[in-house]
Write a protein that holds these residues in place. Structure first.
Motif, PDB file in Angstrom:
ATOM      1  N   ALA A 143      49.635   7.888 -30.437  1.00 53.99           N
ATOM      2  CA  ALA A 143      48.287   8.239 -30.051  1.00 53.99           C
ATOM      3  C   ALA A 143      48.258   9.282 -28.871  1.00 53.99           C
ATOM      4  O   ALA A 143      49.279   9.278 -28.174  1.00 53.99           O
ATOM      5  CB  ALA A 143      47.674   7.022 -29.613  1.00 53.99           C
ATOM      6  N   THR A 144      47.121   9.937 -28.827  1.00 55.54           N
ATOM      7  CA  THR A 144      46.801  10.727 -27.971  1.00 55.54           C
ATOM      8  C   THR A 144      45.422  10.463 -27.261  1.00 55.54           C
ATOM      9  O   THR A 144      44.822  10.011 -28.037  1.00 55.54           O
ATOM     10  CB  THR A 144      47.239  12.143 -27.948  1.00 55.54           C
ATOM     11  OG1 THR A 144      46.185  12.784 -29.392  1.00 55.54           O
ATOM     12  CG2 THR A 144      48.435  12.623 -28.290  1.00 55.54           C
ATOM     13  N   HIS A 145      45.148  10.803 -26.078  1.00 55.23           N
ATOM     14  CA  HIS A 145      43.684  10.498 -25.565  1.00 55.23           C
ATOM     15  C   HIS A 145      43.578  11.321 -24.335  1.00 55.23           C
ATOM     16  O   HIS A 145      44.331  12.008 -23.776  1.00 55.23           O
ATOM     17  CB  HIS A 145      43.625   9.129 -25.104  1.00 55.23           C
ATOM     18  CG  HIS A 145      42.472   8.663 -24.401  1.00 55.23           C
ATOM     19  ND1 HIS A 145      42.140   8.716 -23.248  1.00 55.23           N
ATOM     20  CD2 HIS A 145      41.296   8.411 -25.393  1.00 55.23           C
ATOM     21  CE1 HIS A 145      40.640   8.347 -23.226  1.00 55.23           C
ATOM     22  NE2 HIS A 145      40.546   8.170 -24.570  1.00 55.23           N
ATOM     23  N   ARG A 146      42.169  11.732 -24.434  1.00 50.85           N
ATOM     24  CA  ARG A 146      41.646  12.452 -23.153  1.00 50.85           C
ATOM     25  C   ARG A 146      40.364  11.470 -22.721  1.00 50.85           C
ATOM     26  O   ARG A 146      39.790  11.108 -23.522  1.00 50.85           O
ATOM     27  CB  ARG A 146      41.175  14.104 -23.468  1.00 50.85           C
ATOM     28  CG  ARG A 146      42.201  15.181 -23.756  1.00 50.85           C
ATOM     29  CD  ARG A 146      41.544  16.083 -23.858  1.00 50.85           C
ATOM     30  NE  ARG A 146      42.479  17.340 -23.891  1.00 50.85           N
ATOM     31  CZ  ARG A 146      43.195  17.745 -23.379  1.00 50.85           C
ATOM     32  NH1 ARG A 146      43.107  17.584 -21.721  1.00 50.85           N
ATOM     33  NH2 ARG A 146      44.073  18.687 -23.532  1.00 50.85           N
ATOM     34  N   MET A 147      40.227  11.670 -21.458  1.00 50.84           N
ATOM     35  CA  MET A 147      39.173  10.828 -20.765  1.00 50.84           C
ATOM     36  C   MET A 147      37.851  11.067 -21.448  1.00 50.84           C
ATOM     37  O   MET A 147      37.539  12.230 -21.598  1.00 50.84           O
ATOM     38  CB  MET A 147      39.283  10.881 -19.155  1.00 50.84           C
ATOM     39  CG  MET A 147      40.071  10.231 -18.591  1.00 50.84           C
ATOM     40  SD  MET A 147      39.938  10.161 -16.762  1.00 50.84           S
ATOM     41  CE  MET A 147      38.585   9.042 -16.469  1.00 50.84           C
ATOM     42  N   GLY A 148      37.139  10.046 -21.967  1.00 49.77           N
ATOM     43  CA  GLY A 148      35.778  10.410 -22.379  1.00 49.77           C
ATOM     44  C   GLY A 148      35.771  10.485 -23.813  1.00 49.77           C
ATOM     45  O   GLY A 148      34.711  10.559 -24.510  1.00 49.77           O
ATOM     46  N   ALA A 149      37.145  10.473 -24.435  1.00 43.62           N
ATOM     47  CA  ALA A 149      37.181  10.506 -25.858  1.00 43.62           C
ATOM     48  C   ALA A 149      37.760   9.419 -26.551  1.00 43.62           C
ATOM     49  O   ALA A 149      37.808   8.290 -25.852  1.00 43.62           O
ATOM     50  CB  ALA A 149      37.844  11.762 -26.429  1.00 43.62           C
ATOM     51  N   ALA A 150      37.932   9.427 -27.831  1.00 42.69           N
ATOM     52  CA  ALA A 150      38.260   8.150 -28.602  1.00 42.69           C
ATOM     53  C   ALA A 150      39.811   8.378 -28.725  1.00 42.69           C
ATOM     54  O   ALA A 150      40.509   9.482 -28.671  1.00 42.69           O
ATOM     55  CB  ALA A 150      37.856   8.055 -30.022  1.00 42.69           C
ATOM     56  N   LEU A 151      40.661   7.078 -28.936  1.00 44.52           N
ATOM     57  CA  LEU A 151      41.999   7.462 -29.045  1.00 44.52           C
ATOM     58  C   LEU A 151      42.162   8.065 -30.427  1.00 44.52           C
ATOM     59  O   LEU A 151      41.601   7.792 -31.615  1.00 44.52           O
ATOM     60  CB  LEU A 151      42.776   5.840 -29.106  1.00 44.52           C
ATOM     61  CG  LEU A 151      43.182   5.257 -28.037  1.00 44.52           C
ATOM     62  CD1 LEU A 151      43.490   3.937 -28.142  1.00 44.52           C
ATOM     63  CD2 LEU A 151      44.350   6.004 -27.286  1.00 44.52           C
TER      64      LEU A 151
END
Length: 357
Positions: free
Chosen positions: A245-253
């Motif tokens: 999985a990838t993620h950025r702060m403020g977004a969904a996984l």
């Protein structure tokens, strides 16, 4: 400290405490020899062993000081010890031990200025995760702890250019009296938590409810803040979800299944994860499936690298470096792969770059 190879004048070359100036070690990896000795090993960029240091038990991963030549090697869960090794001189700077009611999960991270060490720990009688705080400027004494944001905190990293911490809370309750048994699988709730150094939750995300058995365990972070997560599926293997999985702060996984390699053939187990040096690729290992998957940073599967019990991975000047439970060190660059075999070694789960602090 026993060394197989030492460059003459190593300590002198490291007089300026800058990791990029250190030689010859470029990586750390824990290992168990075939006669049962637990070691921390230093490797060069070609997979040669350049030093060995004994451990009192099986190791897991390490944390690298941002500018001093310290590396902290942690016991495998539910171990309670860690050592601080000067990788330039071989000196043992400190030995850490968790307080009563706590054990390490095998990972840690330093603050940006190097004065604090943060360690993922199990407060097992309270069934909660904590992050231990240690004063790295004054002998690595423990000075407190903060909540991890969930249960079963495993890997912890620091956000680039920041003191914010990223914690992969795997969601699995364990207790040393139950060995490595998983005590809460039907209602586990993994999450990815972003914390201030004081413990304030800056952001927190969970998998979709239907995927609550996707334990978020291992992390890599790119310079721009993109986080890659290696997952370990705890449910029916036929229903295994993506290992990456990838993620950025403020977004969904964002989960990234592999269309050409069914995730269920990998036993749902992501062992480790790393970005390439240029940040364009993500490697996630699947030791139970005897392979590693190379993805574009956007998630598309690019390549599959096969080797028995391949688990450790780290970026390197020759591409990506991998280690296996059979003693192999494999580096992969483009379409080419090279091997260095150490038949006496069984490399543990992780490969840590000494120059990524």
């Amino acid at each position: 400290m026993h060394r197989r190879t030492v460059l003459a004048g190593l300590a002198a070359t490291a007089a300026g405490p800058v990791w990029a100036d250190l030689a010859p070690a470029a990586y750390l990896a824990a290992a168990v020899t075939r006669d049962g000795r637990a070691l921390l090993c230093g490797l060069d960029t070609f997979g040669e062993i350049v030093f060995e240091h004994p451990l009192q038990g099986r190791g897991h991963a390490a944390a690298v000081h941002p500018w001093r030549t310290d590396a902290v090697a942690f016991a495998r869960r539910p171990g309670r010890f860690a050592i601080v090794l000067d990788c330039a001189t071989g000196a043992l700077r400190a030995e850490l031990r968790t307080p009563s009611g706590r054990h390490f999960y095998g990972h840690g991270a330093f603050s940006r200025d190097g004065t604090r060490l943060y360690t993922t720990e199990n407060a097992f009688d309270e069934a909660k995760g904590v992050v231990g705080v240690w004063d790295a400027a004054r002998g690595y004494r423990r000075i407190g702890e903060i909540l991890s944001g969930g249960v079963g905190p495993h890997e912890i990293l620091r956000m680039p250019g920041s003191d914010a911490l990223i914690v992969a809370n795997g969601g699995i309750e364990t207790h040393p009296e139950s060995g490595r048994a998983k005590l809460n699988l039907p209602f586990m709730r993994p999450n990815l938590s972003y914390l201030s150094p004081e413990g304030r939750v800056l952001d927190q995300v969970e998998p979709p409810a239907a995927w609550h058995m996707a334990s978020l365990r291992h992390l890599a972070v790119r310079r721009d803040g993109l986080v890659a997560v290696a997952c370990q599926w705890q449910g029916d293997p036929v229903k295994a979800v993506a290992l990456l999985a990838t993620h950025r702060m403020g977004a969904a996984l964002a989960f990234h299944p592999m269309s050409s390699v069914p995730d269920k053939t990998l036993d749902g187990y992501g062992g480790s994860v790393a970005f390439s040096l240029d940040g364009t690729q993500i490697a996630v290992t699947a030791p139970r499936g005897n392979r590693a998957m190379l993805h574009a940073a956007g998630g598309a599967l690019l390549d599959v690298i096969q080797a028995e019990d391949m688990c450790g991975v780290a970026p390197g000047p020759h591409g990506l470096m991998f280690t296996t439970g059979g003693g192999d060190v494999v580096w992969h660059s483009g379409a080419a792969a090279s091997h260095r075999r150490h038949p006496d070694m069984r490399w543990d789960n992780h490969l840590v770059s000494l120059k990524a602090g």
